[in-house]
Design a protein around this motif. Sequence first.
Motif, mmCIF file in Angstrom:
data_model
loop_
_atom_site.group_PDB
_atom_site.id
_atom_site.type_symbol
_atom_site.label_atom_id
_atom_site.label_comp_id
_atom_site.label_asym_id
_atom_site.label_seq_id
_atom_site.Cartn_x
_atom_site.Cartn_y
_atom_site.Cartn_z
ATOM 1 N N GLU A 171 0.831 -1.207 0.000
ATOM 2 C CA GLU A 171 0.000 0.000 0.000
ATOM 3 C C GLU A 171 0.865 1.256 0.000
ATOM 4 O OE1 GLU A 171 -3.460 2.153 2.718
ATOM 5 O OE2 GLU A 171 -2.884 0.079 3.132
ATOM 6 N N CYS A 172 1.937 1.262 0.788
ATOM 7 C CA CYS A 172 2.844 2.416 0.838
ATOM 8 C C CYS A 172 3.557 2.605 -0.495
ATOM 9 C CB CYS A 172 3.859 2.237 1.962
ATOM 10 S SG CYS A 172 3.159 2.453 3.613
ATOM 11 N N LYS A 177 4.336 6.506 -0.027
ATOM 12 C CA LYS A 177 4.693 6.762 1.364
ATOM 13 C C LYS A 177 5.812 5.828 1.820
ATOM 14 C CE LYS A 177 0.003 8.203 2.638
ATOM 15 N NZ LYS A 177 -1.165 7.902 3.524
ATOM 16 N N THR A 178 6.494 6.222 2.900
ATOM 17 C CA THR A 178 7.526 5.372 3.493
ATOM 18 C C THR A 178 6.876 4.433 4.505
ATOM 19 O OG1 THR A 178 9.178 7.116 3.252
ATOM 20 C CG2 THR A 178 9.674 5.320 4.799
ATOM 21 N N TYR A 179 7.177 3.165 4.345
ATOM 22 C CA TYR A 179 6.560 2.184 5.241
ATOM 23 C C TYR A 179 7.264 2.199 6.595
ATOM 24 C CZ TYR A 179 5.038 -2.277 7.229
ATOM 25 O OH TYR A 179 4.517 -3.248 8.049
#
Length: 330
Positions: A171-172, A177-179
């Motif tokens: 999803e990231c 986005k950064t996980y």
Amino acid sequence: METSPVTCRTLETFYHIDSHSFEKQYKESISGFRTWEQSEHAEEWLLFPENIGPRLAIDESSLSNGELYTFITNRDRHTGEGCLVAVVSGTKSEDVIQVPRQMDEDVRESMEEVTLGLSGAMRKIVSVAFPKARRVIDRFHIQKLACDAVQEIRVAHRWDALQESNDGMEECRHTGKTYAPFRFPNGDTRPELLTRSRYLLFKSADKWTERQKERAKILFEEYPDIRLAYSLSHSLRMIFSKNTIKDAARLSMARWYNKVDDSGLKQFNVIAATFYEHYDEILNFYNNRSSNAAAESFNAKIKLFRANLHGVADRKSFLFRIAKIYGYPH
């Protein structure tokens, strides 16, 4: 007086022993292998009736490539000289039974006790070959079932946690986005918590380290079913550990059985069914607190011997060496 280089080389050659040549000489000339009285049938069975005793152990062990042999040993000899009673290729009860039945019936009927595992084949072998002997199912086999049930629940949660972690990373990746995985107060991620809890679940709580206590507290809060499974496994261990009488143990086990029934944990249903099937033979442990430890110890020696020889190239020769060490008086 100085020794010439030629003399030194001659002495070196004289004293040098090639290991392969020595092994061949030992097998062909020194050991007595070629004149062994059991040589003709050695790969199928060996029998040492003179080593029989009132308390026996029966178990299976692999010699090479997963080929199983059934070993019957005298527990009173403590895996030492003269402990080996019989060796039979395979675990098929009909085949194994024929070997001890070569002994006098009076001798076989004088057996008092035989320890064994949960194998139905081993149970049948003992009941036919030693009909008057009391069968004692090794308590460690029962405890292992309970430990396996706990670990099965833990592993199932671990796979779910790994899938959840992978879904979060995916999803990231799609959103740019950064996980950043969630971490518990002790620093573990959820998959790490479940992975690192493996060994503490094998131990009693009073033997946990401080870090294990902290990890167990988090684990049990997050996964109540693991806490319940661990409690059932520990309770079973305590029943066997108490120095109690058979009737008291029977009552304790009945209560434990009811706890399993109330728990709803399907992993423990197998153990409950095993209890139902082998109840009396499990309880026979409390007569003399006998276990199959002697058989397990003997198996360990076989495995070590096999490892030292880097495998079993010649099965008959390997069995001959076992017979020389454990079957015949030195």
